[in-house]
Design a protein around this motif. Structure first.
Motif, PDB file in Angstrom:
ATOM      1  N   ALA A  17       0.885  -1.167   0.013  1.00 49.66           N
ATOM      2  CA  ALA A  17      -0.280  -0.022   0.068  1.00 49.66           C
ATOM      3  C   ALA A  17       0.749   1.424   0.015  1.00 49.66           C
ATOM      4  CB  ALA A  17      -1.160   0.054   1.349  1.00 49.66           C
ATOM      5  N   GLY A  18       1.967   1.406   0.665  1.00 46.77           N
ATOM      6  CA  GLY A  18       2.816   2.593   0.868  1.00 46.77           C
ATOM      7  C   GLY A  18       2.751   3.171   2.074  1.00 46.77           C
ATOM      8  N   PHE A  19       3.048   2.399   3.361  1.00 46.11           N
ATOM      9  CA  PHE A  19       3.131   3.060   4.596  1.00 46.11           C
ATOM     10  C   PHE A  19       4.350   3.458   5.025  1.00 46.11           C
ATOM     11  CE2 PHE A  19      -0.855   0.501   4.868  1.00 46.11           C
ATOM     12  CZ  PHE A  19      -1.656   1.507   5.503  1.00 46.11           C
ATOM     13  N   LEU A  20       5.515   3.569   4.211  1.00 40.47           N
ATOM     14  CA  LEU A  20       6.684   3.979   4.424  1.00 40.47           C
ATOM     15  C   LEU A  20       6.818   5.513   4.931  1.00 40.47           C
ATOM     16  CD1 LEU A  20      10.094   3.161   3.208  1.00 40.47           C
ATOM     17  CD2 LEU A  20       9.464   5.407   2.760  1.00 40.47           C
ATOM     18  N   ASN A  21       7.494   5.946   6.038  1.00 45.61           N
ATOM     19  CA  ASN A  21       7.661   7.411   6.159  1.00 45.61           C
ATOM     20  C   ASN A  21       8.857   7.904   5.572  1.00 45.61           C
ATOM     21  OD1 ASN A  21       7.711   9.726   7.208  1.00 45.61           O
ATOM     22  ND2 ASN A  21       6.967   9.190   9.456  1.00 45.61           N
TER      23      ASN A  21
END
Lengths: 252, 543
Positions: free
Chosen positions: B322-326
Motif C-alpha cells: 500500500a505504501g506505509f513507509l515514512n
C-alpha cells in the motif's frame, strides 16, 4: 526392500561463500542452507524406486545440529517415508558420518544405502566409500543409472568415469553414491510439503549409537584463490604464438 | 486448498499480520488457519532495507521481543546527518534537524534477520509458512470478490511447454487474502486497477535503494553509529540520500536511495551509488574493508497522500504494497508491522463474526485512529517539498516541521507518476561516471554476483514487454534506453552488431534482483514485472 538415504545440510549452491577474515574457515553466517544437491538426487532416485514398486520404504537420515530437521523435512516432502536425525553440534567429518550411518544401518537393516557422491561444501567425496568399507558391503560410486533385479538381490549401476561410462553389477545390500546425471529431482509441491510436516521424524544422538564423532582433522587455514590477472589484447598472431610459447609455456 | 486467511509475502507486514491473527485466535480460543507464501527460497531472502528500526511497532506486536531474543540489539549510539559536496562534508547540527530525522531509541538492524525471527515466532504460533512459492494470480468469485491466490507453475520451459519436472500451481482459497508484497507488488497493482483503489489518491512515487554490506577493520567500527547524507553525488533536483549504518560483527551497511522521479535519462542509479562510496566521508570507513553483499529494492515514498484505498471485497493491502513507509523518517519497517497488525485485528473480528470475502472496513478506520497515521500526517509534505529541489525543499520542510510541527495548513500533492517525469535525451546532458576502482567502487556484474541471484535458466522470461517494438522505437530513440541505467542488476542491454548498427534489446532476466525499478520507471510502462518460478531471485544473507 528398504532404502536408506543420507542427506546433508549444506550451504545453498547459489551462495558464493568466502573465507572468514581470520582464515579459520568459511563464513556461512546468514547464508541460506539447503540439502546438498547430490543428496537430493539420491532422494529422488530412492523415491522413484519406491514408485516403481521396487522399494517398500525410504528412510532419510541426516546428522548435525537441530536445524538439519529442515533438510529431512525436504526429503520427506520429496517422498521419503520417515526421517532420522542424529543430533549433534560437533563438527562432523566424513569418517564420523560413515560410522554413524553404519550404526543406523545395523538398526534399520536396509538393502540399499543411497547418498550423494560428495557434498558441495567440503567436497570430500568420502562418506559413501567409508561406509561401504565399514559395513564390508559392495559399493558403486558416481552412479548415473541404477537398475535393480526383480528378486532384489543384485543391482546394475552405470558409473560416470573419465571419458565414458562404466557398468558394474554388484550384490545387495550395497552403498551407491549419486552423480549429477542420475535424474532430475522433482519440485516439492505444497500438498507434499504439508504432508511432510506430519511424517515421523525421530531424533537420536551419537552417544546413543555408541559412536565417537570427535573431529580427527584440523583445518589450518582457508584462503581465497588469488585473483585472476586481467586478460590482455595481443597485436597479432605472431605475438600470440610468442606469448603462448615463451610466457605461458603452453606450446612448444 | 482452503484457509481462513492467506497472506502473500513474508516481509514485516505479512509476518506481523500472521502473528497477530494467531495471537488473537489463541487469546479468544478461536480456530483460525493462516497460510503465508513467500517467493524467496527462504524468509528474508528477498528482504532488503537499511535499516534503522523504530521499535514502537514491535512493542505493540510482541511486547516481550527482547526476552524472546529478537535480533534488535544494536541501539543507535551516534547519529550524524551530513551535507555533501564532491569533496567536503558538513555535519548538520541536531538542533537544525526536524525531530523525525533523529534516531534516539532506535536500533540498527538487518531486516532480513528480523523477518527470519518473526517467521519463527509465527511458526511457533501455528502459522503455515511456505517459502519458495510466488503468488502469481489473484482468484475472484463470480461476484468479483477476491477469494485467494494461485501459486505459480514450476518446471515450465522457455517456450511455455511443460518440462519433465513440471508441477502445476495450486489454488489457495481464503475467506480473506492480505497482500504484503512490498513496494510495487505485481498483484497489488492489479488490485489497484481492478477495484480503482487509487481513484482519490495521488500517484505513488518511488525510490530505488541500492545497498552493500561491508566488513571493515575493527578499529573503524562502532556498532550503532548511524550516518545519513544528502547532496552529492545526486544533483540538487534529484530526490535521494545516502546512508552508512554500523551493524554488529564489524559489518556496515552502505547505501544510496535515488528517487525514481529523476529527470535526466542519463542518470545511472548504480553508478551514482558506486561513486557515492568514493566520497572521503565514506571512503575513510570502507577503505581496508571488503564488500560481502549487494542488492537493491524499490520503496514507496509517496506517504499518506499516495495511499490507495486499503480494502476491497475479500482482502486488503498492507505494508509497502500500500505504501506505509515514512519518507520523512527514512524508515518503513515499523509502518509495515503496524499496518499488518491493524489489518489482522479487522480480519480476526470479521472471521469470528462469521463473515468472509467482504471489505475489512475496520482496518482503514483503525489506521486513521493510529499513531502511524499521525506520524505519516506530520511528515506528509517531506517528499513533495524535496521534489522541489534539495535546498528549497530542506528550508520549506524545516519550516513545516519547526514552525508548524507537521500541522501546516497545506498538503502538497504528488502530481506526476515517476515514469512521466523523464526528459528526453535531447534536453539533457550525459553524466560522466568514473570507472570502478575495484577497491571501493565496482562494476555491475561483480555486484550482482554478490546478490547470489539465480533463476532457473530454461523458463519463460519473467520481464515482459507489452509491445516489443517500444524499447527501440521509444526508449532508445528518445531516452537512450534508460533501462540500461536504472536497472541495478544489468538486466537490460542494448546490443549492436560489429558495425555498431542494428541495435536490439537483450533482457538478461537471470540477473534480476526483483527490485521492480523497471516496472516503475519505464517511460511508457511497457515493461511488466511478473514473478519467475518460486524460489528464484536473489538469496540475500542479512540485508
Amino acid at each position: 526392500m528398504k532404502i536408506l538415504v543420507a542427506v546433508k545440510r549444506a550451504v545453498d549452491y547459489n551462495i558464493k561463500v568466502r573465507p572468514k577474515t581470520d582464515g579459520s574457515g568459511v563464513d556461512i553466517a546468514h547464508a541460506r542452507m539447503a540439502m546438498n544437491p547430490f543428496d537430493e538426487i539420491a532422494v529422488e532416485e530412492a523415491v522413484r524406486l519406491k514408485e516403481g514398486g521396487i522399494a517398500t520404504e525410504v528412510v532419510a537420515v541426516s546428522a548435525g545440529p537441530a536445524t538439519c530437521q529442515e533438510t529431512l523435512r525436504t526429503a520427506l516432502a520429496l517422498g521419503a517415508d520417515r526421517g532420522l536425525l542424529i543430533e549433534t553440534d560437533v563438527e562432523l567429518q566424513p569418517l564420523a558420518v560413515a560410522k554413524l550411518l553404519k550404526a543406523i544401518c545395523e538398526r534399520e537393516q536396509p538393502q540399499l544405502v543411497l547418498c550423494g557422491k560428495q557434498a558441495i561444501d567440503d567436497d570430500a567425496h568420502q562418506t559413501g566409500q567409508m561406509l561401504a568399507a565399514l559395513l564390508d558391503w559392495p559399493q558403486a560410486t558416481c552412479a548415473s543409472g541404477i537398475t535393480i533385479t526383480a528378486d532384489g538381490n543384485r543391482t546394475t549401476v552405470v558409473r560416470e568415469i573419465d571419458g565414458g561410462l562404466e557398468t558394474v553389477d554388484i550384490a545387495l545390500p550395497a552403498v551407491i553414491t549419486a552423480d549429477l546425471r542420475l535424474n532430475q529431482p522433482r519440485y516439492a509441491t505444497l500438498p507434499n510439503i504439508m504432508k511432510a510436516r506430519k511424517k515421523p521424524l525421530d531424533t537420536l544422538t551419537p552417544l546413543a549409537l555408541g559412536v565417537d564423532v570427535a573431529p580427527r582433522l584440523k583445518t589450518l587455514k582457508v584462503v581465497e584463490p588469488p585473483p585472476r590477472p586481467p586478460g590482455i589484447r595481443v597485436a597479432d598472431v605472431a605475438e600470440l604464438v610468442d606469448r603462448l610459447k615463451n610466457q605461458a609455456k603452453v606450446i612448444r | 486448498m482452503e484457509f481462513d486467511v492467506v497472506i502473500v509475502g513474508g516481509g514485516p507486514a505479512g509476518l506481523a499480520a500472521a502473528i497477530r491473527l494467531k495471537q488473537l485466535a489463541g487469546e479468544k480460543g478461536a480456530d483460525i488457519n493462516v497460510c503465508l507464501i513467500e517467493k524467496a527460497a527462504e524468509i528474508g531472502g528477498h528482504i532488503l532495507s537499511g535499516a534503522v528500526l523504530d521499535p514502537s511497532a514491535l512493542n505493540r506486536l510482541l511486547p516481550d521481543w527482547q526476552a524472546q531474543g529478537a535480533p534488535v540489539n544494536t541501539p543507535v549510539v551516534e547519529d550524524r546527518f551530513l551535507l555533501l559536496d564532491e569533496s567536503r562534508s558538513i555535519t548538520v547540527p541536531d538542533w537544525l534537524l526536524p525531530d523525525c530525522f533523529l534516531n534516539r531509541g532506535n536500533h540498527v538492524v538487518s531486516l532480513a534477520e528480523l523477518c527470519r525471527w518473526l517467521g519463527r515466532q509465527a511458526e511457533t504460533l501455528g502459522v503455515e509458512i511456505y517459502p519458495g512459492f510466488a503468488g502469481s494470480e489473484i482468484l475472484y468469485d463470480e461476484d468479483g470478490a477476491v477469494v485467494g491466490v494461485a501459486t505459480g507453475d514450476m518446471g515450465v520451459l522457455k517456450d511455455g511447454s511443460h518440462g519433465p519436472n513440471y508441477q502445476p500451481g495450486m489454488a489457495l482459497l481464503a475467506r480473506y487474502t492480505l497482500f504484503a508484497e512490498g513496494s510495487r507488488g505485481h498483484l497489488g497493482r492489479q488490485l489497484e486497477d481492478r477495484f480503482r483503489l487509487r481513484e482519490h489518491a495521488d500517484p505513488q512515487t518511488y525510490a530505488l535503494g541500492i545497498k552493500e554490506l561491508w566488513e571493515i577493520p575493527p578499529e573503524k567500527h562502532q556498532a550503532g553509529r548511524v550516518i545519513h547524507s544528502v547532496g552529492w553525488p545526486l544533483d540538487a533536483q534529484t530526490y535521494g540520500g545516502g546512508f552508512l549504518y554500523h551493524l554488529r560483527d564489524n559489518q556496515v551497511a552502505v547505501g544510496l536511495v535515488t528517487g525514481l522521479g529523476y529527470r535526466n535519462p542519463y542518470l545511472s542509479t548504480f553508478e551514482e551509488f558506486q561513486r557515492y562510496k568514493t566520497h572521503p566521508a565514506l571512503r575513510k570507513t570502507l577503505e581496508g574493508g571488503r564488500r560481502i553483499a549487494y542488492g537493491a529494492r524499490t520503496l514507496s515514498a509517496g506517504g499518506v497522500q499516495s495511499l490507495p484505498r486499503l480494502v476491497f471485497p475479500g482482502g486488503a493491502l498492507i505494508g509497502d504494497d500500500a505504501g506505509f513507509l515514512n519518507a520523512a523518517r527514512l524508515k518503513g519497517a515499523h509502518g509495515a508491522i503496524d499496518s499488518g497488525r491493524l489489518a489482522a485485528d479487522a480480519c480476526f473480528e470479521a472471521l469470528t463474526a462469521g463473515r468472509s470475502h467482504d471489505k475489512l472496513l475496520a482496518y482503514p478506520r483503525a489506521f486513521c485512529a493510529s499513531p502511524l497515521f499521525d506520524e505519516l500526517q506530520r511528515g506528509r509534505n517531506f517528499k513533495p517539498w524535496m521534489n522541489k529541489g534539495l535546498y528549497l525543499g530542506s528550508v520549506m520542510f524545516a519550516l513545516d516541521q519547526h514552525v508548524f510541527r507537521g500541522k501546516a495548513p497545506w498538503t502538497l500533492r504528488h502530481r506526476a507518476a515517476d515514469h512521466t517525469r523523464l526528459l528526453k535525451t535531447a534536453d539533457c546532458r550525459p553524466i560522466a561516471y568514473p570507472k570502478p576502482d575495484g577497491q571501493i567502487s565496482f562494476d555491475r556484474m561483480s555486484s550482482v554476483d554478490l546478490s547470489h541471484t539465480r533463476h532457473e535458466e530454461n523458463q519463460p522470461c519473467h520481464l515482459t514487454l507489452k509491445d516489443a517494438s517500444v524499447p527501440l522505437r521509444v526508449n532508445l530513440a528518445h531516452y537512450d534506453a534508460p533501462e540500461q541505467r536504472y536497472c541495478p542488476a544489468g538486466v537490460y542491454e542494448i546490443l549492436r552488431d560489429a558495425a555498431g548498427e542494428n541495435p536490439r534489446l537483450q533482457i538478461n532476466a537471470q540477473n534480476c534482483v526483483h527490485c521492480k525499478a523497471c516496472d516503475i520507471k519505464d517511460p511508457t510502462q511497457n515493461i511488466v514485472w511478473t514473478p519467475p518460478q518460486g524460489g528464484d531471485g536473489p538469496n540475500y544473507p542479512n540485508m
